[in-house]
Scaffold this motif. Structure first.
Motif, PDB file in Angstrom:
ATOM      1  N   ILE A 121      46.171  36.310  41.381  1.00 42.69           N
ATOM      2  CA  ILE A 121      45.867  38.114  42.382  1.00 42.69           C
ATOM      3  C   ILE A 121      45.668  37.929  43.734  1.00 42.69           C
ATOM      4  O   ILE A 121      46.694  37.783  44.528  1.00 42.69           O
ATOM      5  CB  ILE A 121      44.959  39.161  41.407  1.00 42.69           C
ATOM      6  N   SER A 159      48.504  47.248  45.624  1.00 42.80           N
ATOM      7  CA  SER A 159      48.540  47.078  43.481  1.00 42.80           C
ATOM      8  C   SER A 159      47.998  46.144  44.003  1.00 42.80           C
ATOM      9  O   SER A 159      46.526  46.386  42.581  1.00 42.80           O
ATOM     10  CB  SER A 159      50.061  47.103  43.349  1.00 42.80           C
ATOM     11  N   ASN A 160      48.109  45.445  44.687  1.00 42.44           N
ATOM     12  CA  ASN A 160      47.649  43.392  44.041  1.00 42.44           C
ATOM     13  C   ASN A 160      46.207  43.857  45.155  1.00 42.44           C
ATOM     14  O   ASN A 160      45.146  43.236  44.266  1.00 42.44           O
ATOM     15  CB  ASN A 160      48.109  41.542  44.598  1.00 42.44           C
ATOM     16  N   LEU A 163      43.797  45.429  42.181  1.00 40.88           N
ATOM     17  CA  LEU A 163      43.547  44.652  41.802  1.00 40.88           C
ATOM     18  C   LEU A 163      42.466  43.028  41.845  1.00 40.88           C
ATOM     19  O   LEU A 163      41.185  43.153  41.291  1.00 40.88           O
ATOM     20  CB  LEU A 163      45.195  43.608  40.586  1.00 40.88           C
ATOM     21  N   ASP A 164      42.459  42.659  43.205  1.00 42.43           N
ATOM     22  CA  ASP A 164      41.554  41.601  43.378  1.00 42.43           C
ATOM     23  C   ASP A 164      40.290  42.402  43.711  1.00 42.43           C
ATOM     24  O   ASP A 164      39.311  41.976  43.594  1.00 42.43           O
ATOM     25  CB  ASP A 164      41.479  41.733  44.829  1.00 42.43           C
ATOM     26  N   LYS A 166      39.076  44.934  42.363  1.00 38.76           N
ATOM     27  CA  LYS A 166      38.762  45.626  40.743  1.00 38.76           C
ATOM     28  C   LYS A 166      38.297  44.801  39.929  1.00 38.76           C
ATOM     29  O   LYS A 166      37.373  44.581  39.093  1.00 38.76           O
ATOM     30  CB  LYS A 166      39.565  46.060  39.531  1.00 38.76           C
TER      31      LYS A 166
END
Length: 183
Positions: A121, A159-160, A163-164, A166
């Motif tokens: 990610i 989006s990434n 995710l990172d 999160k």
């Protein structure tokens, strides 16, 4: 000999003003800056090792481009950015990259596989930030309208990044991928 003080002062000011550098010329915004990036191995510019949660800042530290003046980015820097993006993508999908490493580790349900997934990610943040940056520089320098592509890639980047963030605090593992960012 008698000198007129006001004449002497006027001459001194006139000569001094000629010696001052000129600023604000119309061509100032067309002057390219010297390159700030150097060619590096993937191992040196990757951001996948360490801890998740701050991938974008890590990418910006590795590629310190003045994003407020993209029209003046050096052509050598743009070439390195584009080459680094290609290498980051290869590190994800090519033989020996993240996809292979995650599979070899037994998938993302294993400790090693999970750390590699977090690293993947972060690598995607690297790849996508460089993609967006390259498109923005191209647009600023050539006038080519890359707006649609920039928007699509920025959506993936955001989006990434989410995710990172999160995964903040989780261990992140890179892959031993051979490549560099030479144009």
């Amino acid at each position: 000999m008698y000198f007129n003080t006001s004449l002497l002062l006027s001459l001194t000011l006139a000569i001094s003003s000629l010696a001052l550098p000129m600023t604000g010329t119309p061509d100032d915004d067309k002057v390219k800056r010297a390159g700030v990036l150097t060619v590096q191995d993937y191992a040196d510019f990757q951001v996948s090792d360490g801890i998740a949660g701050n991938a974008l800042a890590e990418v910006q530290a590795k590629f310190p481009i003045d994003e407020t003046n993209l029209a003046n980015v050096a052509s050598t820097d743009l070439a390195i950015i584009k080459a680094a993006r290609v290498t980051a993508e290869s590190a994800e999908t090519d033989t020996g990259g993240f996809n292979d490493a995650i599979s070899a580790a037994g998938g993302t349900s294993t400790t090693a596989g999970a750390a590699l997934q977090v690293g993947k990610i972060k690598n995607k943040v690297l790849k996508l930030k460089l993609e967006v940056l390259g498109l923005q520089i191209d647009q600023a320098q050539s006038g080519t309208d890359n707006t649609a592509e920039i928007t699509a890639e920025t959506t993936k980047l955001n989006s990434n990044i989410a995710l990172d963030k999160k995964a903040a605090g989780q261990t992140s593992q890179s892959v031993d991928f051979q490549g560099d960012d030479s144009p």
